[in-house]
Design a protein around this motif. Structure first.
Motif, PDB file in Angstrom:
ATOM      1  N   ASN A 152     -67.296  20.206 -13.789  1.00 61.00           N
ATOM      2  CA  ASN A 152     -67.220  20.865 -12.478  1.00 61.00           C
ATOM      3  C   ASN A 152     -66.591  19.946 -11.441  1.00 61.00           C
ATOM      4  O   ASN A 152     -65.802  20.393 -10.589  1.00 61.00           O
ATOM      5  CB  ASN A 152     -68.616  21.287 -12.022  1.00 61.00           C
ATOM      6  N   ASP A 153     -66.934  18.654 -11.505  1.00 66.58           N
ATOM      7  CA  ASP A 153     -66.339  17.687 -10.570  1.00 66.58           C
ATOM      8  C   ASP A 153     -64.839  17.555 -10.804  1.00 66.58           C
ATOM      9  O   ASP A 153     -64.048  17.478  -9.857  1.00 66.58           O
ATOM     10  CB  ASP A 153     -67.007  16.316 -10.712  1.00 66.58           C
ATOM     11  N   LEU A 154     -64.440  17.525 -12.089  1.00 67.69           N
ATOM     12  CA  LEU A 154     -63.013  17.414 -12.403  1.00 67.69           C
ATOM     13  C   LEU A 154     -62.254  18.656 -11.951  1.00 67.69           C
ATOM     14  O   LEU A 154     -61.147  18.561 -11.409  1.00 67.69           O
ATOM     15  CB  LEU A 154     -62.829  17.202 -13.913  1.00 67.69           C
ATOM     16  N   GLU A 155     -62.850  19.814 -12.175  1.00 67.31           N
ATOM     17  CA  GLU A 155     -62.204  21.040 -11.710  1.00 67.31           C
ATOM     18  C   GLU A 155     -62.168  21.064 -10.182  1.00 67.31           C
ATOM     19  O   GLU A 155     -61.225  21.589  -9.575  1.00 67.31           O
ATOM     20  CB  GLU A 155     -62.953  22.270 -12.235  1.00 67.31           C
ATOM     21  N   GLY A 156     -63.192  20.458  -9.576  1.00 64.78           N
ATOM     22  CA  GLY A 156     -63.238  20.391  -8.116  1.00 64.78           C
ATOM     23  C   GLY A 156     -62.142  19.528  -7.523  1.00 64.78           C
ATOM     24  O   GLY A 156     -61.751  19.715  -6.362  1.00 64.78           O
ATOM     25  N   LEU A 157     -61.645  18.572  -8.329  1.00 67.76           N
ATOM     26  CA  LEU A 157     -60.542  17.736  -7.832  1.00 67.76           C
ATOM     27  C   LEU A 157     -59.333  18.589  -7.467  1.00 67.76           C
ATOM     28  O   LEU A 157     -58.590  18.272  -6.534  1.00 67.76           O
ATOM     29  CB  LEU A 157     -60.132  16.700  -8.891  1.00 67.76           C
ATOM     30  N   LYS A 158     -59.137  19.654  -8.205  1.00 67.99           N
ATOM     31  CA  LYS A 158     -57.978  20.513  -7.951  1.00 67.99           C
ATOM     32  C   LYS A 158     -58.047  21.157  -6.572  1.00 67.99           C
ATOM     33  O   LYS A 158     -57.016  21.485  -5.980  1.00 67.99           O
ATOM     34  CB  LYS A 158     -57.894  21.614  -9.016  1.00 67.99           C
ATOM     35  N   ASP A 159     -59.274  21.351  -6.084  1.00 69.36           N
ATOM     36  CA  ASP A 159     -59.449  22.018  -4.792  1.00 69.36           C
ATOM     37  C   ASP A 159     -59.478  21.051  -3.620  1.00 69.36           C
ATOM     38  O   ASP A 159     -59.593  21.467  -2.471  1.00 69.36           O
ATOM     39  CB  ASP A 159     -60.757  22.827  -4.806  1.00 69.36           C
ATOM     40  N   ASP A 160     -59.406  19.755  -3.945  1.00 71.02           N
ATOM     41  CA  ASP A 160     -59.449  18.741  -2.896  1.00 71.02           C
ATOM     42  C   ASP A 160     -58.038  18.193  -2.687  1.00 71.02           C
ATOM     43  O   ASP A 160     -57.490  17.519  -3.565  1.00 71.02           O
ATOM     44  CB  ASP A 160     -60.408  17.610  -3.292  1.00 71.02           C
ATOM     45  N   ALA A 161     -57.477  18.473  -1.537  1.00 68.94           N
ATOM     46  CA  ALA A 161     -56.079  18.097  -1.271  1.00 68.94           C
ATOM     47  C   ALA A 161     -55.847  16.601  -1.396  1.00 68.94           C
ATOM     48  O   ALA A 161     -54.756  16.157  -1.764  1.00 68.94           O
ATOM     49  CB  ALA A 161     -55.683  18.576   0.123  1.00 68.94           C
ATOM     50  N   SER A 162     -56.873  15.796  -1.108  1.00 74.38           N
ATOM     51  CA  SER A 162     -56.684  14.346  -1.133  1.00 74.38           C
ATOM     52  C   SER A 162     -56.978  13.720  -2.493  1.00 74.38           C
ATOM     53  O   SER A 162     -56.657  12.564  -2.732  1.00 74.38           O
ATOM     54  CB  SER A 162     -57.574  13.692  -0.068  1.00 74.38           C
ATOM     55  N   LEU A 163     -57.616  14.489  -3.406  1.00 70.68           N
ATOM     56  CA  LEU A 163     -57.971  13.956  -4.722  1.00 70.68           C
ATOM     57  C   LEU A 163     -57.133  14.545  -5.850  1.00 70.68           C
ATOM     58  O   LEU A 163     -56.978  13.922  -6.895  1.00 70.68           O
ATOM     59  CB  LEU A 163     -59.454  14.228  -5.009  1.00 70.68           C
ATOM     60  N   ASN A 164     -56.597  15.731  -5.672  1.00 70.42           N
ATOM     61  CA  ASN A 164     -55.811  16.386  -6.706  1.00 70.42           C
ATOM     62  C   ASN A 164     -54.548  15.578  -6.990  1.00 70.42           C
ATOM     63  O   ASN A 164     -53.708  15.398  -6.111  1.00 70.42           O
ATOM     64  CB  ASN A 164     -55.431  17.800  -6.249  1.00 70.42           C
ATOM     65  N   PRO A 165     -54.396  15.087  -8.235  1.00 67.28           N
ATOM     66  CA  PRO A 165     -53.192  14.296  -8.566  1.00 67.28           C
ATOM     67  C   PRO A 165     -51.898  15.060  -8.341  1.00 67.28           C
ATOM     68  O   PRO A 165     -50.839  14.455  -8.152  1.00 67.28           O
ATOM     69  CB  PRO A 165     -53.382  13.971 -10.056  1.00 67.28           C
ATOM     70  N   GLN A 166     -51.966  16.384  -8.366  1.00 68.97           N
ATOM     71  CA  GLN A 166     -50.768  17.188  -8.136  1.00 68.97           C
ATOM     72  C   GLN A 166     -50.237  17.022  -6.718  1.00 68.97           C
ATOM     73  O   GLN A 166     -49.048  17.247  -6.471  1.00 68.97           O
ATOM     74  CB  GLN A 166     -51.073  18.669  -8.352  1.00 68.97           C
ATOM     75  N   ASN A 167     -51.135  16.658  -5.803  1.00 74.16           N
ATOM     76  CA  ASN A 167     -50.763  16.705  -4.383  1.00 74.16           C
ATOM     77  C   ASN A 167     -50.674  15.340  -3.720  1.00 74.16           C
ATOM     78  O   ASN A 167     -50.774  15.236  -2.501  1.00 74.16           O
ATOM     79  CB  ASN A 167     -51.765  17.592  -3.632  1.00 74.16           C
ATOM     80  N   ILE A 168     -50.488  14.287  -4.527  1.00 75.30           N
ATOM     81  CA  ILE A 168     -50.195  12.979  -3.939  1.00 75.30           C
ATOM     82  C   ILE A 168     -48.849  13.104  -3.229  1.00 75.30           C
ATOM     83  O   ILE A 168     -47.855  13.536  -3.814  1.00 75.30           O
ATOM     84  CB  ILE A 168     -50.139  11.885  -5.017  1.00 75.30           C
ATOM     85  N   VAL A 169     -48.807  12.726  -1.969  1.00 75.99           N
ATOM     86  CA  VAL A 169     -47.629  13.004  -1.136  1.00 75.99           C
ATOM     87  C   VAL A 169     -46.695  11.800  -1.061  1.00 75.99           C
ATOM     88  O   VAL A 169     -47.134  10.659  -0.894  1.00 75.99           O
ATOM     89  CB  VAL A 169     -48.064  13.409   0.286  1.00 75.99           C
ATOM     90  N   PHE A 170     -45.401  12.079  -1.169  1.00 74.01           N
ATOM     91  CA  PHE A 170     -44.363  11.067  -0.969  1.00 74.01           C
ATOM     92  C   PHE A 170     -43.288  11.670  -0.054  1.00 74.01           C
ATOM     93  O   PHE A 170     -43.021  12.876  -0.121  1.00 74.01           O
ATOM     94  CB  PHE A 170     -43.730  10.655  -2.301  1.00 74.01           C
ATOM     95  N   SER A 171     -42.708  10.842   0.786  1.00 73.95           N
ATOM     96  CA  SER A 171     -41.652  11.284   1.701  1.00 73.95           C
ATOM     97  C   SER A 171     -40.300  10.810   1.201  1.00 73.95           C
ATOM     98  O   SER A 171     -40.135   9.627   0.861  1.00 73.95           O
ATOM     99  CB  SER A 171     -41.902  10.751   3.113  1.00 73.95           C
ATOM    100  N   ILE A 172     -39.356  11.715   1.150  1.00 74.41           N
ATOM    101  CA  ILE A 172     -37.997  11.369   0.735  1.00 74.41           C
ATOM    102  C   ILE A 172     -37.022  12.000   1.731  1.00 74.41           C
ATOM    103  O   ILE A 172     -37.365  12.967   2.411  1.00 74.41           O
ATOM    104  CB  ILE A 172     -37.692  11.869  -0.697  1.00 74.41           C
TER     105      ILE A 172
END
Length: 324
Positions: free
Chosen positions: A104-124
Protein backbone atom coordinates in the motif's frame (compact mmCIF):
# COMPACT_ATOMS: atom_id res chain seq x y z
CA UNK A 1 19.15 -39.19 4.30
CA UNK A 2 19.05 -35.98 2.22
CA UNK A 3 17.15 -33.04 3.64
CA UNK A 4 13.72 -32.40 2.11
CA UNK A 5 14.23 -29.02 0.44
CA UNK A 6 10.53 -28.73 -0.27
CA UNK A 7 9.54 -28.15 3.35
CA UNK A 8 10.53 -26.03 6.31
CA UNK A 9 10.41 -27.28 9.88
CA UNK A 10 10.84 -25.25 13.05
CA UNK A 11 10.28 -25.61 16.79
CA UNK A 12 7.95 -22.80 17.86
CA UNK A 13 6.30 -22.53 21.26
CA UNK A 14 5.14 -25.98 22.35
CA UNK A 15 5.09 -27.49 18.87
CA UNK A 16 7.11 -28.40 15.81
CA UNK A 17 5.63 -26.67 12.76
CA UNK A 18 6.20 -28.09 9.29
CA UNK A 19 5.17 -26.70 5.91
CA UNK A 20 3.09 -28.93 3.62
CA UNK A 21 3.04 -28.89 -0.17
CA UNK A 22 6.20 -26.86 -0.66
CA UNK A 23 7.69 -23.77 0.91
CA UNK A 24 7.13 -20.02 0.78
CA UNK A 25 9.64 -18.71 -1.78
CA UNK A 26 9.60 -15.10 -0.64
CA UNK A 27 13.30 -15.03 0.27
CA UNK A 28 14.28 -16.64 -3.04
CA UNK A 29 12.06 -14.29 -5.06
CA UNK A 30 13.27 -11.19 -3.23
CA UNK A 31 16.92 -12.16 -3.70
CA UNK A 32 16.25 -12.73 -7.42
CA UNK A 33 14.76 -9.22 -7.58
CA UNK A 34 17.81 -7.80 -5.80
CA UNK A 35 20.12 -9.60 -8.23
CA UNK A 36 18.21 -8.28 -11.23
CA UNK A 37 18.38 -4.73 -9.90
CA UNK A 38 22.04 -5.11 -8.98
CA UNK A 39 22.84 -5.91 -12.59
CA UNK A 40 20.54 -3.32 -14.17
CA UNK A 41 21.51 0.12 -15.43
CA UNK A 42 20.20 2.89 -13.20
CA UNK A 43 21.31 5.64 -15.55
CA UNK A 44 22.91 7.31 -12.55
CA UNK A 45 26.50 8.47 -12.35
CA UNK A 46 27.13 6.10 -9.46
CA UNK A 47 25.91 2.65 -8.50
CA UNK A 48 23.48 0.03 -9.73
CA UNK A 49 19.72 0.20 -9.89
CA UNK A 50 19.56 -1.59 -6.55
CA UNK A 51 21.78 1.12 -5.08
CA UNK A 52 19.43 3.75 -6.50
CA UNK A 53 16.38 2.10 -4.91
CA UNK A 54 18.23 1.70 -1.61
CA UNK A 55 18.91 5.41 -1.65
CA UNK A 56 15.51 6.56 -2.89
CA UNK A 57 14.85 9.81 -0.98
CA UNK A 58 17.50 9.09 1.67
CA UNK A 59 19.00 12.50 0.92
CA UNK A 60 16.23 14.72 -0.45
CA UNK A 61 17.15 17.46 -2.87
CA UNK A 62 17.09 21.02 -1.64
CA UNK A 63 13.55 22.32 -1.42
CA UNK A 64 12.03 18.83 -1.33
CA UNK A 65 9.19 18.32 1.19
CA UNK A 66 10.50 14.83 2.01
CA UNK A 67 12.36 14.23 5.26
CA UNK A 68 14.23 11.15 4.03
CA UNK A 69 12.03 8.73 6.00
CA UNK A 70 9.39 7.95 3.40
CA UNK A 71 11.22 6.57 0.36
CA UNK A 72 11.55 3.03 -0.96
CA UNK A 73 14.69 2.53 1.15
CA UNK A 74 12.57 2.38 4.33
CA UNK A 75 10.49 -0.43 2.84
CA UNK A 76 13.56 -2.44 1.82
CA UNK A 77 14.81 -2.17 5.39
CA UNK A 78 11.53 -3.63 6.74
CA UNK A 79 11.55 -6.45 4.19
CA UNK A 80 15.13 -7.46 4.92
CA UNK A 81 14.50 -7.46 8.67
CA UNK A 82 11.50 -9.73 8.17
CA UNK A 83 13.52 -12.20 6.12
CA UNK A 84 16.20 -12.32 8.81
CA UNK A 85 13.56 -12.84 11.52
CA UNK A 86 11.89 -15.61 9.46
CA UNK A 87 15.04 -17.44 8.48
CA UNK A 88 13.31 -20.74 9.37
CA UNK A 89 10.84 -20.19 6.52
CA UNK A 90 7.75 -20.05 8.76
CA UNK A 91 5.69 -16.89 8.27
CA UNK A 92 2.87 -15.47 10.38
CA UNK A 93 -0.35 -13.62 9.75
CA UNK A 94 1.30 -10.42 10.96
CA UNK A 95 3.93 -10.82 8.22
CA UNK A 96 1.27 -10.87 5.51
CA UNK A 97 -0.26 -7.76 7.09
CA UNK A 98 3.14 -6.03 7.14
CA UNK A 99 3.72 -6.85 3.46
CA UNK A 100 0.24 -5.60 2.58
CA UNK A 101 1.07 -2.32 4.32
CA UNK A 102 4.33 -2.05 2.36
CA UNK A 103 2.50 -2.70 -0.93
CA UNK A 104 0.00 0.00 0.00
CA UNK A 105 2.88 2.37 0.78
CA UNK A 106 4.53 1.58 -2.56
CA UNK A 107 1.29 2.13 -4.42
CA UNK A 108 0.90 5.33 -2.42
CA UNK A 109 4.17 6.61 -3.85
CA UNK A 110 2.43 6.96 -7.19
CA UNK A 111 -0.03 9.42 -5.66
CA UNK A 112 2.67 11.54 -4.05
CA UNK A 113 4.04 14.10 -6.49
CA UNK A 114 7.31 14.42 -4.57
CA UNK A 115 7.93 10.67 -4.10
CA UNK A 116 6.72 9.15 -7.39
CA UNK A 117 9.85 8.31 -9.44
CA UNK A 118 7.85 9.13 -12.57
CA UNK A 119 7.60 12.76 -11.53
CA UNK A 120 11.17 13.70 -10.61
CA UNK A 121 11.44 17.10 -12.29
CA UNK A 122 14.25 18.36 -14.52
CA UNK A 123 14.41 21.65 -16.43
CA UNK A 124 15.68 21.76 -19.99
CA UNK A 125 15.70 24.50 -22.63
CA UNK A 126 12.61 24.54 -24.77
CA UNK A 127 14.76 25.14 -27.85
CA UNK A 128 18.29 23.82 -28.34
CA UNK A 129 20.65 22.80 -31.13
CA UNK A 130 19.66 19.34 -32.31
CA UNK A 131 23.30 18.35 -32.85
CA UNK A 132 25.22 19.99 -30.02
CA UNK A 133 22.57 20.70 -27.40
CA UNK A 134 23.67 24.33 -27.19
CA UNK A 135 21.00 26.96 -26.54
CA UNK A 136 20.71 30.71 -26.46
CA UNK A 137 20.97 32.63 -23.21
CA UNK A 138 17.59 33.51 -21.77
CA UNK A 139 15.78 30.77 -23.67
CA UNK A 140 12.53 29.61 -22.12
CA UNK A 141 12.87 26.45 -20.00
CA UNK A 142 10.42 23.58 -19.73
CA UNK A 143 9.97 20.62 -17.41
CA UNK A 144 10.59 16.99 -18.16
CA UNK A 145 9.92 14.15 -15.75
CA UNK A 146 11.44 10.86 -14.62
CA UNK A 147 15.15 11.04 -15.44
CA UNK A 148 17.85 13.51 -16.40
CA UNK A 149 19.01 11.52 -19.46
CA UNK A 150 16.74 13.41 -21.82
CA UNK A 151 17.31 13.98 -25.52
CA UNK A 152 18.67 17.42 -24.66
CA UNK A 153 21.13 16.01 -22.14
CA UNK A 154 22.38 13.40 -24.61
CA UNK A 155 23.07 16.07 -27.24
CA UNK A 156 24.70 18.40 -24.76
CA UNK A 157 26.91 15.88 -22.94
CA UNK A 158 27.14 12.89 -25.28
CA UNK A 159 25.27 10.46 -23.04
CA UNK A 160 22.69 7.86 -24.00
CA UNK A 161 19.29 9.24 -24.93
CA UNK A 162 16.89 7.55 -22.54
CA UNK A 163 13.93 9.69 -23.48
CA UNK A 164 13.30 7.37 -26.41
CA UNK A 165 13.30 4.45 -23.94
CA UNK A 166 10.51 6.04 -21.94
CA UNK A 167 12.66 7.00 -18.94
CA UNK A 168 11.89 10.67 -19.61
CA UNK A 169 8.55 12.25 -20.48
CA UNK A 170 7.20 15.74 -20.94
CA UNK A 171 4.05 14.72 -19.05
CA UNK A 172 3.56 13.76 -15.41
CA UNK A 173 2.81 10.15 -14.42
CA UNK A 174 3.95 8.72 -17.75
CA UNK A 175 7.75 8.27 -17.53
CA UNK A 176 9.17 4.86 -16.60
CA UNK A 177 12.63 5.55 -15.15
CA UNK A 178 14.66 2.65 -13.74
CA UNK A 179 13.56 3.14 -10.11
CA UNK A 180 9.93 3.05 -11.22
CA UNK A 181 10.58 -0.18 -13.13
CA UNK A 182 12.35 -1.72 -10.14
CA UNK A 183 9.31 -1.05 -7.97
CA UNK A 184 6.47 -1.74 -10.42
CA UNK A 185 8.04 -3.75 -13.25
CA UNK A 186 9.18 -2.90 -16.78
CA UNK A 187 11.67 -3.85 -19.47
CA UNK A 188 14.64 -3.51 -17.10
CA UNK A 189 13.02 -5.45 -14.25
CA UNK A 190 10.11 -7.55 -15.55
CA UNK A 191 9.08 -8.61 -12.04
CA UNK A 192 8.92 -5.51 -9.87
CA UNK A 193 9.10 -5.34 -6.09
CA UNK A 194 5.32 -4.93 -5.82
CA UNK A 195 4.88 -8.16 -7.80
CA UNK A 196 7.31 -9.98 -5.48
CA UNK A 197 5.45 -8.77 -2.39
CA UNK A 198 1.99 -9.58 -3.75
CA UNK A 199 3.14 -13.11 -4.57
CA UNK A 200 4.62 -13.45 -1.06
CA UNK A 201 1.31 -12.38 0.53
CA UNK A 202 -0.56 -14.92 -1.58
CA UNK A 203 1.94 -17.67 -0.75
CA UNK A 204 1.78 -16.92 2.98
CA UNK A 205 -2.03 -16.99 2.93
CA UNK A 206 -2.09 -20.25 0.94
CA UNK A 207 0.57 -22.13 2.93
CA UNK A 208 -0.52 -25.27 4.79
CA UNK A 209 1.12 -26.62 7.95
CA UNK A 210 1.11 -29.69 10.14
CA UNK A 211 1.90 -29.41 13.84
CA UNK A 212 3.44 -31.87 16.27
CA UNK A 213 2.34 -30.78 19.72
CA UNK A 214 4.78 -31.17 22.57
CA UNK A 215 3.30 -29.83 25.75
CA UNK A 216 2.54 -31.12 29.22
CA UNK A 217 -0.70 -29.16 29.36
CA UNK A 218 -4.00 -31.10 29.59
CA UNK A 219 -5.49 -31.74 26.15
CA UNK A 220 -9.13 -31.03 27.00
CA UNK A 221 -9.09 -27.97 24.70
CA UNK A 222 -8.40 -30.21 21.71
CA UNK A 223 -11.81 -31.84 22.11
CA UNK A 224 -13.28 -28.78 20.40
CA UNK A 225 -11.72 -30.13 17.19
CA UNK A 226 -14.30 -32.58 15.77
CA UNK A 227 -11.86 -35.15 14.33
CA UNK A 228 -9.94 -35.38 17.59
CA UNK A 229 -13.09 -35.70 19.70
CA UNK A 230 -14.67 -38.33 17.43
CA UNK A 231 -11.59 -40.51 17.38
CA UNK A 232 -11.05 -40.09 21.12
CA UNK A 233 -14.59 -41.40 21.66
CA UNK A 234 -13.89 -44.38 19.41
CA UNK A 235 -10.63 -45.08 21.21
CA UNK A 236 -12.37 -45.00 24.59
CA UNK A 237 -15.13 -47.33 23.38
CA UNK A 238 -12.62 -49.79 21.96
CA UNK A 239 -10.55 -49.65 25.16
CA UNK A 240 -13.43 -50.63 27.46
CA UNK A 241 -13.02 -53.78 29.50
CA UNK A 242 -14.96 -55.35 32.33
CA UNK A 243 -12.78 -53.40 34.76
CA UNK A 244 -13.06 -50.03 33.01
CA UNK A 245 -11.19 -48.10 30.27
CA UNK A 246 -7.61 -49.04 29.51
CA UNK A 247 -5.49 -45.88 29.60
CA UNK A 248 -2.62 -47.56 27.79
CA UNK A 249 -4.83 -48.65 24.89
CA UNK A 250 -6.36 -45.18 24.47
CA UNK A 251 -2.89 -43.68 24.57
CA UNK A 252 -1.68 -46.16 21.93
CA UNK A 253 -4.65 -45.41 19.66
CA UNK A 254 -4.32 -41.61 19.93
CA UNK A 255 -0.67 -40.78 20.49
CA UNK A 256 1.25 -39.79 17.36
CA UNK A 257 -1.83 -40.06 15.11
CA UNK A 258 -2.79 -37.24 12.74
CA UNK A 259 -5.98 -35.27 13.35
CA UNK A 260 -7.58 -32.95 10.80
CA UNK A 261 -8.13 -29.30 11.75
CA UNK A 262 -11.02 -27.24 10.38
CA UNK A 263 -9.85 -24.22 8.36
CA UNK A 264 -12.10 -21.92 10.39
CA UNK A 265 -10.51 -19.01 12.22
CA UNK A 266 -11.86 -20.19 15.59
CA UNK A 267 -10.25 -23.64 15.38
CA UNK A 268 -6.99 -22.22 14.03
CA UNK A 269 -6.71 -19.61 16.77
CA UNK A 270 -7.60 -22.08 19.51
CA UNK A 271 -4.93 -24.51 18.36
CA UNK A 272 -2.35 -21.74 18.04
CA UNK A 273 -3.06 -20.61 21.60
CA UNK A 274 -2.81 -24.15 22.92
CA UNK A 275 0.57 -24.62 21.22
CA UNK A 276 1.78 -21.13 22.19
CA UNK A 277 2.40 -20.41 18.51
CA UNK A 278 1.62 -16.97 17.01
CA UNK A 279 -1.12 -17.00 14.36
CA UNK A 280 0.46 -18.59 11.32
CA UNK A 281 -0.06 -17.20 7.85
CA UNK A 282 -2.05 -19.91 6.11
CA UNK A 283 -3.74 -22.95 7.62
CA UNK A 284 -2.85 -25.73 10.04
CA UNK A 285 -4.40 -28.71 8.28
CA UNK A 286 -3.56 -31.41 10.82
CA UNK A 287 -1.74 -32.07 14.06
CA UNK A 288 -0.32 -34.91 16.11
CA UNK A 289 0.17 -35.02 19.85
CA UNK A 290 2.34 -37.16 22.06
CA UNK A 291 0.30 -38.34 25.06
CA UNK A 292 1.51 -39.42 28.49
CA UNK A 293 -0.42 -41.76 30.78
CA UNK A 294 -1.40 -38.84 33.04
CA UNK A 295 -2.57 -36.70 30.12
CA UNK A 296 -4.49 -39.65 28.65
CA UNK A 297 -6.29 -40.34 31.93
CA UNK A 298 -7.29 -36.68 32.13
CA UNK A 299 -8.50 -36.79 28.52
CA UNK A 300 -10.68 -39.83 29.24
CA UNK A 301 -12.09 -38.23 32.36
CA UNK A 302 -12.88 -34.97 30.57
CA UNK A 303 -14.48 -36.80 27.66
CA UNK A 304 -16.61 -38.97 29.91
CA UNK A 305 -17.65 -35.92 31.94
CA UNK A 306 -18.86 -34.05 28.87
CA UNK A 307 -20.48 -37.02 27.12
CA UNK A 308 -23.05 -38.47 29.52
CA UNK A 309 -24.00 -41.22 27.06
CA UNK A 310 -20.68 -42.92 27.73
CA UNK A 311 -21.32 -45.35 30.57
CA UNK A 312 -18.12 -47.07 31.62
CA UNK A 313 -16.49 -48.35 34.75
CA UNK A 314 -13.50 -46.53 36.33
CA UNK A 315 -10.37 -45.99 34.29
CA UNK A 316 -7.86 -48.82 34.69
CA UNK A 317 -4.11 -48.71 34.41
CA UNK A 318 -1.91 -51.15 32.56
CA UNK A 319 0.50 -53.27 34.63
CA UNK A 320 3.37 -51.10 33.36
CA UNK A 321 1.69 -47.97 34.69
CA UNK A 322 1.11 -49.67 38.05
CA UNK A 323 4.76 -50.65 38.31
CA UNK A 324 5.81 -47.11 37.45
Amino acid sequence: MPKDVNKNTASIGDAVIETVGGVIKFKKDFEAWEKKCRGANSGMKKGSLLYAVENHVTSPRRGSPNDGNSGAHTMLRRIRKMLVDRANGIFYEEDAETLEAIVNDLEGLKDDASLNPQNIVFSIPKKFNAKTGSYARGVEMEKVYGHYLSTFYSKKYGTADRQKDGWVSDKENTATPPIYQALYGGNLVPVGLVDVLNKAIEDIDDQNYIATIRTSKPAKTLQSIPDFKTRLGRAINSAKTEEGVSTSKVMRLMSGKSFKVPPTGKAQKMLSRYMKVPDLGGTITEFTIELTPAKTRKLIKDYMGSNMRVKVSPIIKSWKEVLL
